[in-house]
Design a protein around this motif. Sequence first.
Motif, PDB file in Angstrom:
ATOM      1  N   SER A  97       0.812  -1.221   0.000  1.00  0.00           N
ATOM      2  CA  SER A  97       0.000   0.000   0.000  1.00  0.00           C
ATOM      3  C   SER A  97       0.843   1.268   0.000  1.00  0.00           C
ATOM      4  O   SER A  97       0.350   2.348  -0.306  1.00  0.00           O
ATOM      5  N   GLU A  98       2.120   1.157   0.334  1.00  0.00           N
ATOM      6  CA  GLU A  98       3.001   2.333   0.394  1.00  0.00           C
ATOM      7  C   GLU A  98       3.730   2.613  -0.921  1.00  0.00           C
ATOM      8  O   GLU A  98       4.360   3.653  -1.058  1.00  0.00           O
ATOM      9  N   LEU A  99       3.679   1.682  -1.868  1.00  0.00           N
ATOM     10  CA  LEU A  99       4.318   1.897  -3.167  1.00  0.00           C
ATOM     11  C   LEU A  99       3.407   2.772  -4.021  1.00  0.00           C
ATOM     12  O   LEU A  99       2.295   2.379  -4.357  1.00  0.00           O
ATOM     13  N   LYS A 100       3.873   3.939  -4.368  1.00  0.00           N
ATOM     14  CA  LYS A 100       3.082   4.913  -5.134  1.00  0.00           C
ATOM     15  C   LYS A 100       3.723   5.159  -6.502  1.00  0.00           C
ATOM     16  O   LYS A 100       4.936   5.041  -6.661  1.00  0.00           O
ATOM     17  N   ASN A 101       2.899   5.556  -7.462  1.00  0.00           N
ATOM     18  CA  ASN A 101       3.367   5.935  -8.807  1.00  0.00           C
ATOM     19  C   ASN A 101       4.264   4.876  -9.442  1.00  0.00           C
ATOM     20  O   ASN A 101       5.321   5.194  -9.983  1.00  0.00           O
ATOM     21  N   VAL A 102       3.851   3.637  -9.396  1.00  0.00           N
ATOM     22  CA  VAL A 102       4.630   2.564 -10.015  1.00  0.00           C
ATOM     23  C   VAL A 102       4.489   2.687 -11.525  1.00  0.00           C
ATOM     24  O   VAL A 102       3.380   2.674 -12.060  1.00  0.00           O
ATOM     25  N   GLN A 103       5.646   2.827 -12.203  1.00  0.00           N
ATOM     26  CA  GLN A 103       5.611   3.033 -13.651  1.00  0.00           C
ATOM     27  C   GLN A 103       6.918   2.596 -14.295  1.00  0.00           C
ATOM     28  O   GLN A 103       7.941   2.504 -13.636  1.00  0.00           O
ATOM     29  N   GLN A 104       6.836   2.366 -15.590  1.00  0.00           N
ATOM     30  CA  GLN A 104       8.025   2.036 -16.357  1.00  0.00           C
ATOM     31  C   GLN A 104       8.788   3.309 -16.658  1.00  0.00           C
ATOM     32  O   GLN A 104       8.198   4.361 -16.917  1.00  0.00           O
ATOM     33  N   SER A 105      10.109   3.205 -16.641  1.00  0.00           N
ATOM     34  CA  SER A 105      10.958   4.347 -16.961  1.00  0.00           C
ATOM     35  C   SER A 105      12.053   3.882 -17.914  1.00  0.00           C
ATOM     36  O   SER A 105      12.656   2.824 -17.711  1.00  0.00           O
ATOM     37  N   ASN A 106      12.300   4.652 -18.943  1.00  0.00           N
ATOM     38  CA  ASN A 106      13.334   4.325 -19.926  1.00  0.00           C
ATOM     39  C   ASN A 106      14.468   5.336 -19.828  1.00  0.00           C
ATOM     40  O   ASN A 106      14.236   6.518 -19.635  1.00  0.00           O
ATOM     41  N   SER A 107      15.686   4.845 -19.976  1.00  0.00           N
ATOM     42  CA  SER A 107      16.853   5.726 -20.037  1.00  0.00           C
ATOM     43  C   SER A 107      17.847   5.109 -21.011  1.00  0.00           C
ATOM     44  O   SER A 107      17.642   4.006 -21.509  1.00  0.00           O
TER      45      SER A 107
END
Length: 140
Positions: A97-107
Motif C-alpha cells: 500500500s506504500e508503493l506509489k506511482n509505479v511506472q516504467q521508466s526508460n533511459s
Amino acid sequence: MKDALFMVEILAGFIVVFSILWSGICFLIAWVSGWRHLASLYQTTPLKEGFYTGIYGRIGLANYNGVLRLGFSEKGMYLHVMPLFKLGHDALLIPWSELKNVQQSNSIFGNYVKCKVDGVTISLPYKHFGTLQSYLSAYT
C-alpha cells in the motif's frame, strides 16, 4: 625487529583508518539515498532465502549497483543489501500500500520500474515489473 614492529603498526593503522572510512561512507550513502528515512518507517529482519541477489537499482540519489537484494511476499517488497554494505542499511519491508506511482521508466542505460515510497524514489530493473505488478494487484 624495529622494522617488523613498524610494519605491524602501519598495517594496524591502515585497518583502523579504512574501517572508519568504510563505515562513514556506508552511513553517508544510506543517509543521502533516503534509506535511513525508509528504515525508520519500514525496518525489518533480513530474509535468509527467497530473494534475488546482485540487483542493480537506485534508491533516492544513490546507485546500488549489484549489491541490492530484492524479495516479494504478500506483506510487501523486501529490500536489503549485501553484508559488506550493511552498515546504515537496515533491511526494509515496504508494504504494498506504500508503493506509489509505479511506472516504467526508460533511459539510455535501460528500462526500469520506478516507484515512490514516502517521498523516496526507488528504481529497479524492468525485469521485476511483472512480479511487482502481480503482487500489487493481488495485495492492494
